[in-house]
Design an enzyme around this catalytic site. Structure first.
Site, short mmCIF file in Angstrom:
data_model
loop_
_atom_site.label_atom_id
_atom_site.label_comp_id
_atom_site.label_asym_id
_atom_site.label_seq_id
_atom_site.Cartn_x
_atom_site.Cartn_y
_atom_site.Cartn_z
N GLY A 53 0.76 -1.25 0.00
CA GLY A 53 0.00 0.00 0.00
C GLY A 53 0.79 1.29 0.00
N GLU A 108 3.79 4.24 6.27
CA GLU A 108 2.57 3.47 6.02
C GLU A 108 1.59 4.27 5.16
OE1 GLU A 108 0.92 0.96 5.82
OE2 GLU A 108 0.79 -0.29 7.58
N ASP A 109 0.73 3.57 4.46
CA ASP A 109 -0.34 4.24 3.73
C ASP A 109 -1.44 4.67 4.70
OD1 ASP A 109 -1.04 1.60 4.30
OD2 ASP A 109 -1.76 1.13 2.28
N ASP A 112 -5.29 1.90 10.65
CA ASP A 112 -6.70 1.64 10.94
C ASP A 112 -6.80 1.24 12.42
OD1 ASP A 112 -9.33 0.79 10.97
OD2 ASP A 112 -9.18 -0.58 9.28
N LYS A 140 -7.13 6.56 10.48
CA LYS A 140 -8.53 6.40 10.92
C LYS A 140 -8.50 6.44 12.45
CE LYS A 140 -9.83 3.22 7.18
NZ LYS A 140 -10.36 1.86 6.88
N VAL A 162 -11.17 3.35 2.20
CA VAL A 162 -10.62 4.22 1.15
C VAL A 162 -9.84 3.40 0.12
CG1 VAL A 162 -10.51 6.32 2.53
CG2 VAL A 162 -8.59 4.73 2.58
N ASP A 168 -5.62 -0.44 -1.97
CA ASP A 168 -6.39 -1.33 -2.85
C ASP A 168 -7.69 -1.79 -2.24
OD1 ASP A 168 -5.05 -3.01 -0.86
OD2 ASP A 168 -5.84 -4.68 -2.05
N ARG A 174 -5.01 0.52 -6.99
CA ARG A 174 -3.79 1.16 -6.47
C ARG A 174 -3.28 2.27 -7.38
NH1 ARG A 174 -2.05 -2.08 -2.16
NH2 ARG A 174 -2.29 -4.32 -2.42
P1 IMP Z 1 -4.47 -1.97 10.80
O1 IMP Z 1 -3.47 -3.03 11.16
O2 IMP Z 1 -5.86 -2.35 11.26
O3 IMP Z 1 -4.09 -0.61 11.32
O4 IMP Z 1 -4.58 -1.94 9.24
C1 IMP Z 1 -3.58 -1.36 8.49
C2 IMP Z 1 -3.48 -1.93 7.09
O5 IMP Z 1 -4.75 -2.32 6.57
C3 IMP Z 1 -2.95 -0.85 6.17
O6 IMP Z 1 -1.56 -0.98 6.03
C4 IMP Z 1 -3.68 -1.10 4.88
O7 IMP Z 1 -2.90 -1.94 4.07
C5 IMP Z 1 -4.93 -1.80 5.26
N1 IMP Z 1 -6.08 -0.87 5.28
C6 IMP Z 1 -6.65 -0.30 6.37
N2 IMP Z 1 -7.69 0.48 6.04
C7 IMP Z 1 -7.76 0.40 4.68
C8 IMP Z 1 -8.65 1.02 3.72
O8 IMP Z 1 -9.57 1.80 4.04
N3 IMP Z 1 -8.42 0.72 2.41
C9 IMP Z 1 -7.43 -0.12 2.01
N4 IMP Z 1 -6.58 -0.71 2.87
C10 IMP Z 1 -6.75 -0.45 4.20
MG MG Z 2 -0.61 -1.30 4.31
#
Ligand code: IMP
Ligand code: MG
Length: 186
Positions: A53, A108-109, A112, A140, A162, A168, A174
């Protein structure tokens, strides 16, 4: 150069609309690059991008960092093909560089729940970097329940799915030049 920036886009049978424009992204990425340039002057930082990402954000960000620096990548898998996190992090690729005593910036992109970021910070800290900072294009904030330190945040966003600019949906989208949300959201 023709960029892929439609008003709406169909992805996996769902319709998405623009949320952050190319101009908004460019402006914020340039600001982040300037901040990093000042912070890391004389330190030869190494940027670590999280695949897949973050590759587009990282490449734009690094071209706004006007000091010598290096790059490496790691890869995690946590989302599978769904719009919600699986709640599990799997290592797919570790970094190649030796980061002991280096100034490391993890890129990071999106953050979440914070699970991936927390996992990576713990892992990289064990390699004894001189410093370890984090940059995420999107945060987020209301969804983040893991305790993570985010040093540079591009945009704080609501808990919405998103797409685009590296992010993606089941591997699609992407290459979109802007960031999109589901048509029904907000
Ligand atoms: P986390 O571990 O829950 O913080 O998730 C992080 C990863 O989930 C990011 O590096 C993204 O690759 C993916 N991700 C989280 N939210 C989104 C989104 O809204 N769209 C696409 N990928 C997401
Ligand atoms: Mg990611």
């Amino acid at each position: 150069m023709s960029l892929y920036k439609p008003e709406t886009i169909e992805c996996n049978g769902e319709t998405f609309k623009i949320y952050l424009t190319k101009e908004e992204l460019e402006r914020r990425v340039a600001e982040l690059g300037e901040e990093l340039t000042e912070k890391y002057r004389g330190k030869n930082p190494i940027f670590i991008g999280v695949l897949n990402g973050a590759y587009i954000f990282l490449s734009d960000l690094m071209r706004n960092v006007a000091i010598p620096c290096e790059v490496d990548f790691l890869k995690l898998s946590s989302y599978g093909d769904e719009k919600v996190s699986s709640g599990q992090v799997t290592d797919l690729k570790d970094i190649d560089a030796d980061i002991e005593d280096r100034h490391v910036v993890l890129v990071e992109d999106i953050v979440d729940t914070g699970l991936s970021m927390k996992y990576m910070l713990n892992k990289l800290q064990l390699k004894n970097p001189a410093s370890l900072a984090t940059v995420t294009l999107l945060h987020k904030a209301e969804a983040t329940h893991h305790d993570v330190q985010l040093d540079y945040v591009g945009f704080k966003i609501p808990t919405l799915f998103v797409l685009g600019y590296g992010l993606d949906y089941a591997q699609e989208g992407r290459n979109l030049a802007q960031i999109y949300i589901l048509d029904g959201d907000q």
